[in-house]
Design an enzyme around this catalytic site. Structure first.
Site, PDB file in Angstrom:
ATOM      1  N   ARG A 104       0.878  -1.184   0.000  1.00 21.51           N
ATOM      2  CA  ARG A 104       0.000   0.000   0.000  1.00 21.51           C
ATOM      3  C   ARG A 104       0.905   1.220   0.000  1.00 21.51           C
ATOM      4  NH1 ARG A 104      -5.204   1.456   3.662  1.00 21.51           N
ATOM      5  NH2 ARG A 104      -6.078   0.081   2.092  1.00 21.51           N
ATOM      6  N   HIS A 131      -7.596   0.731  -6.114  1.00 26.48           N
ATOM      7  CA  HIS A 131      -7.718  -0.134  -4.933  1.00 26.48           C
ATOM      8  C   HIS A 131      -8.419  -1.432  -5.380  1.00 26.48           C
ATOM      9  CE1 HIS A 131      -7.846  -1.372  -0.900  1.00 26.48           C
ATOM     10  NE2 HIS A 131      -8.725  -0.552  -0.388  1.00 26.48           N
ATOM     11  N   GLN A 134     -10.233  -3.982  -2.971  1.00 25.50           N
ATOM     12  CA  GLN A 134     -11.533  -3.547  -2.459  1.00 25.50           C
ATOM     13  C   GLN A 134     -12.656  -3.904  -3.430  1.00 25.50           C
ATOM     14  OE1 GLN A 134     -12.154  -1.913   0.657  1.00 25.50           O
ATOM     15  NE2 GLN A 134     -14.191  -2.605   0.068  1.00 25.50           N
TER      16      GLN A 134
HETATM   17  N1  NVA Z   1     -10.007   6.699  -1.065  1.00 25.39           N
HETATM   18  C1  NVA Z   1      -9.597   6.279   0.255  1.00 25.39           C
HETATM   19  C2  NVA Z   1      -9.789   4.799   0.417  1.00 25.39           C
HETATM   20  C3  NVA Z   1      -9.406   4.256   1.775  1.00 25.39           C
HETATM   21  C4  NVA Z   1      -9.563   2.780   1.876  1.00 25.39           C
HETATM   22  C5  NVA Z   1      -8.144   6.663   0.475  1.00 25.39           C
HETATM   23  O1  NVA Z   1      -7.335   6.498  -0.457  1.00 25.39           O
HETATM   24  O2  NVA Z   1      -7.820   7.156   1.550  1.00 25.39           O
HETATM   25  N1   CP Z   2     -11.133  -0.168   2.844  1.00 30.29           N
HETATM   26  C1   CP Z   2      -9.851  -0.218   3.242  1.00 30.29           C
HETATM   27  O1   CP Z   2      -8.934  -0.476   2.462  1.00 30.29           O
HETATM   28  O2   CP Z   2      -9.676   0.020   4.568  1.00 30.29           O
HETATM   29  P1   CP Z   2      -8.288   0.265   5.316  1.00 30.29           P
HETATM   30  O3   CP Z   2      -7.757   1.586   4.867  1.00 30.29           O
HETATM   31  O4   CP Z   2      -8.668   0.248   6.775  1.00 30.29           O
HETATM   32  O5   CP Z   2      -7.340  -0.853   4.976  1.00 30.29           O
END
Ligand code: NVA
Ligand code: CP
Length: 304
Positions: A104, A131, A134
């Site tokens: 990540r 992502h 997800q």
């Molecule tokens: N769009 C959000 C998703 C978090 C899971 C982010 O990148 O912070």
């Molecule tokens: N939805 C998701 O990826 O959550 P986290 O940021 O908690 O991993």
């Protein structure tokens, strides 16, 4: 077996994605029955987190343990990555010691550069661009509650961010119609929009986007890395909250999804996220099952 990566939904063919989701449902049932299933005994997952996480970390770590393997959590604060060691060098070293890697990070190119030097499968656990893990969970959740998503209508309301980009890829791979309602200046990736052009409509009005939709999805207005824009974004997105008026435009059996974490009173009202059409808790749990199926697929391929 050729090393396969999962950096975007396009890395798996539509039939492979379906297979992973079928397997995710089987693994979920197995888990519910309390049956042990450990095909990844002795396998090690390396997890690189340059951004915060609750669901992604827990689901990968628990998933790997349940499949018989183990995982290592790595953050820039306590690895040489945080002190400037090149991502390529980290990839060579890490992939010589572990069996599979999840990353990540911020720039999508970093995940691509890592994968280019990795001897083992690399999974994208979120970048500024997308992502994909997800979306596996989101698709699994829709299918388990409403059946095949092919030909259905999905409304994305809010920011044209990494999740919106992933819905664009999903529209192509799972063959559904996507209506996107975003404020001017917050559009998703242009080349993805072009790629999904026959399946996508870009609108400004959230009510129009939601009309007769089978699924309404949204996400935070300020993603990780955009925190300093929060106040400006609160103003720009004020008309984009998914509330009961928006849900009322959708089909009566439409479901609501949000990848979480959520901000009640901003992108979604408490009534909606905590209401009868919300499936966000199943969606969060399905991260576990979908990623177990994904790791099994990437590591065992045809044998899984
Ligand atoms: N769009 C959000 C998703 C978090 C899971 C982010 O990148 O912070
Ligand atoms: N939805 C998701 O990826 O959550 P986290 O940021 O908690 O991993």
């Amino acid at each position: 077996m050729k090393t396969r990566h999962f950096l975007s939904l396009f890395d798996l063919a539509p039939a492979e994605l379906k297979r992973v989701l079928r397997r995710a449902a089987e693994l979920k049932a197995l888990h519910r029955r309390g049956e042990r299933y450990t095909p990844l005994l002795q396998k090690v997952l390396g997890m690189v987190f340059e951004k915060a996480s609750t669901r992604t970390r827990i689901s990968f770590e628990a998933g790997m343990a349940q499949l018989g393997g183990s995982s290592i959590f790595l953050s820039p604060r306590d690895t040489q990555l945080g002190r400037g060691e090149p991502i390529e060098d980290t990839a060579r070293v890490l992939s010589s010691m572990v069996d599979i890697v999840m990353i990540r990070t911020f720039e999508h190119s970093k995940v691509e550069r890592f994968a280019a030097c990795s001897k083992v499968p690399v999974i994208n656990g979120l970048t500024d661009f997308n992502h994909p893990c997800q979306l596996l969970a989101d698709m699994q959740t829709f299918i388990e509650h409403r059946g095949d998503i092919r030909g259905r209508t999905v409304a994305w309301i809010g920011d044209g961010n990494n999740m919106c980009n992933s819905y664009l890829a999903a529209a192509c791979q799972f063959d559904f119609q996507l209506r996107i309602a975003v404020p001017p200046g917050y559009e998703p990736d242009t080349s993805l929009l072009k790629q999904a052009t026959d399946r996508t409509v870009l609108l400004r009005d959230p009510l129009a986007a939601a009309r007769n939709a089978d699924l309404i999805a949204t996400d935070v207005w300020a993603s990780m890395g955009k925190e300093e824009e929060q106040q400006q974004r609160m103003r720009d997105f004020a008309a984009y909250q998914v509330d009961i008026q928006v849900m009322a435009q959708a089909k009566p059996d439409a479901i609501f999804l949000h990848c979480l974490p959520a901000h009640r009173g901003e992108e979604v009202s408490a009534e909606v996220i905590d209401g009868p059409q919300s499936r966000v808790w199943d969606e969060a749990e399905n991260r576990l099952h979908a990623q177990k199926a994904l790791m099994e697929f990437l590591l065992l391929g045809e044998a899984s």
